[in-house]
Motif scaffolding. Structure first.
Motif, PDB file in Angstrom:
ATOM      1  N   ASN A  90       0.812  -1.221   0.000  1.00 25.87           N
ATOM      2  CA  ASN A  90       0.000   0.000   0.000  1.00 25.87           C
ATOM      3  C   ASN A  90       0.844   1.270   0.000  1.00 25.87           C
ATOM      4  O   ASN A  90       0.310   2.370  -0.030  1.00 25.87           O
ATOM      5  N   VAL A  91       2.154   1.101   0.084  1.00 28.06           N
ATOM      6  CA  VAL A  91       3.025   2.277   0.185  1.00 28.06           C
ATOM      7  C   VAL A  91       3.509   2.681  -1.206  1.00 28.06           C
ATOM      8  O   VAL A  91       4.081   1.870  -1.941  1.00 28.06           O
ATOM      9  N   VAL A  92       3.261   3.937  -1.547  1.00 26.50           N
ATOM     10  CA  VAL A  92       3.707   4.440  -2.845  1.00 26.50           C
ATOM     11  C   VAL A  92       5.071   5.108  -2.648  1.00 26.50           C
ATOM     12  O   VAL A  92       5.182   6.104  -1.942  1.00 26.50           O
ATOM     13  N   ALA A  93       6.098   4.532  -3.252  1.00 30.79           N
ATOM     14  CA  ALA A  93       7.451   5.076  -3.093  1.00 30.79           C
ATOM     15  C   ALA A  93       7.734   6.139  -4.149  1.00 30.79           C
ATOM     16  O   ALA A  93       8.364   7.160  -3.875  1.00 30.79           O
ATOM     17  N   VAL A  94       7.278   5.893  -5.374  1.00 29.22           N
ATOM     18  CA  VAL A  94       7.452   6.858  -6.470  1.00 29.22           C
ATOM     19  C   VAL A  94       6.106   6.987  -7.170  1.00 29.22           C
ATOM     20  O   VAL A  94       5.453   5.989  -7.462  1.00 29.22           O
ATOM     21  N   ASN A  95       5.685   8.224  -7.378  1.00 30.37           N
ATOM     22  CA  ASN A  95       4.326   8.462  -7.848  1.00 30.37           C
ATOM     23  C   ASN A  95       4.303   9.247  -9.154  1.00 30.37           C
ATOM     24  O   ASN A  95       4.553  10.450  -9.170  1.00 30.37           O
ATOM     25  N   ASP A  96       4.045   8.565 -10.246  1.00 30.09           N
ATOM     26  CA  ASP A  96       3.771   9.196 -11.532  1.00 30.09           C
ATOM     27  C   ASP A  96       4.842  10.224 -11.937  1.00 30.09           C
ATOM     28  O   ASP A  96       4.528  11.389 -12.172  1.00 30.09           O
ATOM     29  N   VAL A  97       6.072   9.771 -12.011  1.00 34.64           N
ATOM     30  CA  VAL A  97       7.178  10.678 -12.355  1.00 34.64           C
ATOM     31  C   VAL A  97       7.454  10.615 -13.859  1.00 34.64           C
ATOM     32  O   VAL A  97       7.617   9.544 -14.428  1.00 34.64           O
ATOM     33  N   THR A  98       7.472  11.778 -14.472  1.00 33.27           N
ATOM     34  CA  THR A  98       7.829  11.876 -15.888  1.00 33.27           C
ATOM     35  C   THR A  98       8.984  12.864 -16.010  1.00 33.27           C
ATOM     36  O   THR A  98       8.887  13.985 -15.500  1.00 33.27           O
ATOM     37  N   MET A  99      10.060  12.431 -16.597  1.00 33.48           N
ATOM     38  CA  MET A  99      11.190  13.352 -16.814  1.00 33.48           C
ATOM     39  C   MET A  99      12.078  12.837 -17.945  1.00 33.48           C
ATOM     40  O   MET A  99      12.073  11.648 -18.258  1.00 33.48           O
ATOM     41  N   THR A 100      12.774  13.757 -18.562  1.00 28.32           N
ATOM     42  CA  THR A 100      13.747  13.382 -19.586  1.00 28.32           C
ATOM     43  C   THR A 100      15.092  13.983 -19.201  1.00 28.32           C
ATOM     44  O   THR A 100      15.177  15.180 -18.933  1.00 28.32           O
ATOM     45  N   LEU A 101      16.100  13.120 -19.128  1.00 24.32           N
ATOM     46  CA  LEU A 101      17.434  13.610 -18.788  1.00 24.32           C
ATOM     47  C   LEU A 101      18.298  13.538 -20.031  1.00 24.32           C
ATOM     48  O   LEU A 101      18.447  12.477 -20.639  1.00 24.32           O
ATOM     49  N   GLY A 102      18.837  14.688 -20.399  1.00 27.95           N
ATOM     50  CA  GLY A 102      19.698  14.743 -21.579  1.00 27.95           C
ATOM     51  C   GLY A 102      21.134  14.969 -21.159  1.00 27.95           C
ATOM     52  O   GLY A 102      21.459  14.932 -19.964  1.00 27.95           O
ATOM     53  N   PRO A 103      22.020  15.214 -22.125  1.00 23.02           N
ATOM     54  CA  PRO A 103      23.430  15.427 -21.810  1.00 23.02           C
ATOM     55  C   PRO A 103      23.634  16.563 -20.802  1.00 23.02           C
ATOM     56  O   PRO A 103      22.890  17.544 -20.807  1.00 23.02           O
ATOM     57  N   GLY A 104      24.643  16.395 -19.963  1.00 22.00           N
ATOM     58  CA  GLY A 104      24.909  17.362 -18.904  1.00 22.00           C
ATOM     59  C   GLY A 104      24.734  16.707 -17.548  1.00 22.00           C
ATOM     60  O   GLY A 104      24.343  15.551 -17.460  1.00 22.00           O
TER      61      GLY A 104
END
Lengths: 237, 303
Positions: B15-29
């Protein structure tokens, strides 16, 4: 087989204190045989007590358990397994390398003293029969305990339960359960290869051969399959 | 150019939500992953590294999933949070084993290069169980870099390092980012993140609370007044004039100058030169005093 993984595994295995537990067992096996012969114990009794009771039922499964759960289980426990898993290597090849090291070490650690003890009791054919049977047994046990170390968090405990309760107790009381007992496959192989009449089991040679292959292949497959989905738990953050 | 992409990623344990609906894009750097303890940073890093399956969503590197895909490690290097190493190997053997496991054609040359990069050449022949925590950490970084990965993930990479080693690691991460690699590191020490990277991903209670350059993030927090420290030729006169400006919410006059709370960053910074000119006051110093990563982080966490 990946030689780098086998090399790291062997270095890790020989470098751990747990490995020292393996040393006394072969010595005890040969020592008890020598004492029995010195006191003129009948060869048949000595063969049953030392080769079966001590060698096949105790030393072989315990050595295989210590080594089989050590080659991968220790790395999972201390987290070093991530160094191997974060590489572009199919998981099946990792398991094959681990199995090769575990089975080889267990086979050498048991087959050599079993050959010596068997030869002392009934000649070289008896010794060679038990040594070869132990090689087959070491392979099956190693695959089984390697799989347990990936599938469960308590591989040593479960392995001991299998050896002591299942093989030591139940399979000796209920004949039908012997078809899933590695110990009885080893007894059948030893009896067959040594040509000795001293050893009997209800498991046929064909069943022993097929089941040894099944345990080895199934253990390897299950371990590789589980390793493909290996998760690292998020601990603190 | 290699992109690490997370789309709608969630991870729960029962029942424990550790990560919730994460959207990201990691580019160079170089990107810093920030969050209070228990926010879900390590869970997120494990999913990025292919060591944890997302309960929902997908993590991909250039379109390939990281979960159950060992081939991804040709592009990915990982320095995880657990510091365990094969203590019975020397540092050189450890890095060389990594090179060989990657199937590099010249494992020895790659090993030499990686160890030199983390300045561990002098200690490379010692067993790793004789290393200090910082030395082990650097050898782990060398092993992660030995195959020249396009994406490098590091969980708390500065742990156990002394100030000089820390500085060197920061420079190394900078240069890896400048070379076009996608570098993500997590840290709970804000100064470290501030020094290494302007770009942050802030995780709070399993959610992505903010993303981007932290100075820009601060400026977008329009509901919080911006705080400026000002020194001028006549602080009292400037304070009176600033109070008359609608862009200013409050002014504190201290012996070290003025502390100004402005409602809107842009309006205030445009108004100040005009006000100072009208009053004949010379502004000697203007510092946005709550644009540090620490302020931004505390605003986000308490929001």
């Amino acid at each position: 087989m990946n030689m780098t993984i086998a090399w790291i595994t062997a270095r890790g295995l020989f470098g751990r204190k747990r490995f020292l537990l393996l040393l006394p067992m072969p010595i005890i096996l040969i020592g008890v045989t020598a004492v029995g012969l010195a006191f003129d114990a009948p060869a048949a009794d000595l063969a049953e007590t030392v080769l079966l009771g001590l060698g096949v039922a105790t030393v072989l499964p315990l050595v295989s358990l210590i080594v089989g759960t050590g080659v991968l289980g220790s790395e999972i426990d201390d987290g070093t397994v991530v160094h191997i898993l974060a590489k572009p290597i199919p998981r099946g090849r990792i398991i094959m390398a681990k199995l090769a090291v575990a089975a080889s070490v267990s086979a050498v650690a048991t087959a050599v003293p079993m050959f010596a003890a068997g030869a002392m009791i009934g000649g070289t054919r008896l010794g060679a029969g038990f040594a070869l049977a132990c090689v087959a047994g070491a392979l099956a046990y190693s695959a089984l305990f390697l799989a347990l170390s990936v599938l469960t968090r308590r591989p040593v405990l479960l392995g001991l339960l299998y050896v002591v309760i299942w093989e030591g107790l139940i399979s000796n009381l209920v004949a039908g359960t012997r078809t899933v007992s590695v110990q009885h496959y080893v007894i059948r192989f030893a009896a067959e290869l040594s040509g000795s009449e001293w050893f009997r089991t209800t498991v046929s040679t064909a069943v022993a051969a097929v089941m040894t292959a099944v345990v080895t292949v199934a253990g390897t497959w299950l371990a590789a399959r589980r390793l493909r989905s290996f998760s690292v738990a998020g601990e603190t953050s | 150019m290699t992109d690490l992409e997370l789309s709608g990623v969630s991870r729960w344990y029962g029942n424990v939500v550790a990560v919730n609906d994460v959207t990201m894009t990691l580019g160079p750097g170089v990107t810093g992953l920030l969050g209070p303890n228990g926010a879900g940073k390590t869970t997120l890093l494990h999913m990025m590294a292919g060591f944890l399956a997302p309960s929902r969503g997908a993590v991909t590197i250039d379109g390939s999933p990281t979960w159950r895909n060992p081939a991804i490690y040709r592009k990915l290097g990982l320095v995880n949070e657990r510091e365990a190493v094969y203590g019975f190997l020397s540092g050189k053997e450890f890095v060389r084993a990594s090179a060989k496991l990657h199937g590099l054609p010249d494992a020895d040359a790659a090993t030499r290069r990686a160890i030199a990069l983390v300045e561990m050449t002098d200690a490379q022949d010692r067993r790793m169980d004789t290393y200090s925590k910082g030395m082990r950490q650097r050898m782990r970084v060398a092993a992660a870099l030995v195959h020249d990965p396009a994406v490098l993930l590091l969980d708390e990479p500065f742990n156990g390092m002394d100030p000089r080693q820390r500085m060197h690691m920061m420079e190394l991460l900078h240069s890896l980012g400048a070379q076009g690699r996608t570098v993500l590191f997590s840290s709970h020490i804000l100064e470290e993140v501030e020094q290494v990277s302007g770009t942050v991903q802030v995780i709070v209670a399993g959610r992505l609370a903010a993303s981007g350059d932290y100075r820009t993030i601060r400026r977008l927090m329009t509901h919080r007044p911006h705080v400026f420290a000002i020194r001028s030729s006549d602080d009292r006169r400037l304070a009176v004039a600033l109070m008359a400006s609608p862009s200013v919410a409050g002014v504190t006059l201290g012996k070290d100058g003025l502390t100004v709370h402005a409602g809107d960053y842009g309006t205030f910074t445009r108004a100040l030169p005009r006000i100072a000119l009208d009053e004949g006051v010379r502004v000697r110093q203007l510092i946005p005093s709550d644009e540090s990563l620490e302020s931004v982080f505390s605003y986000l966490v308490s929001a």
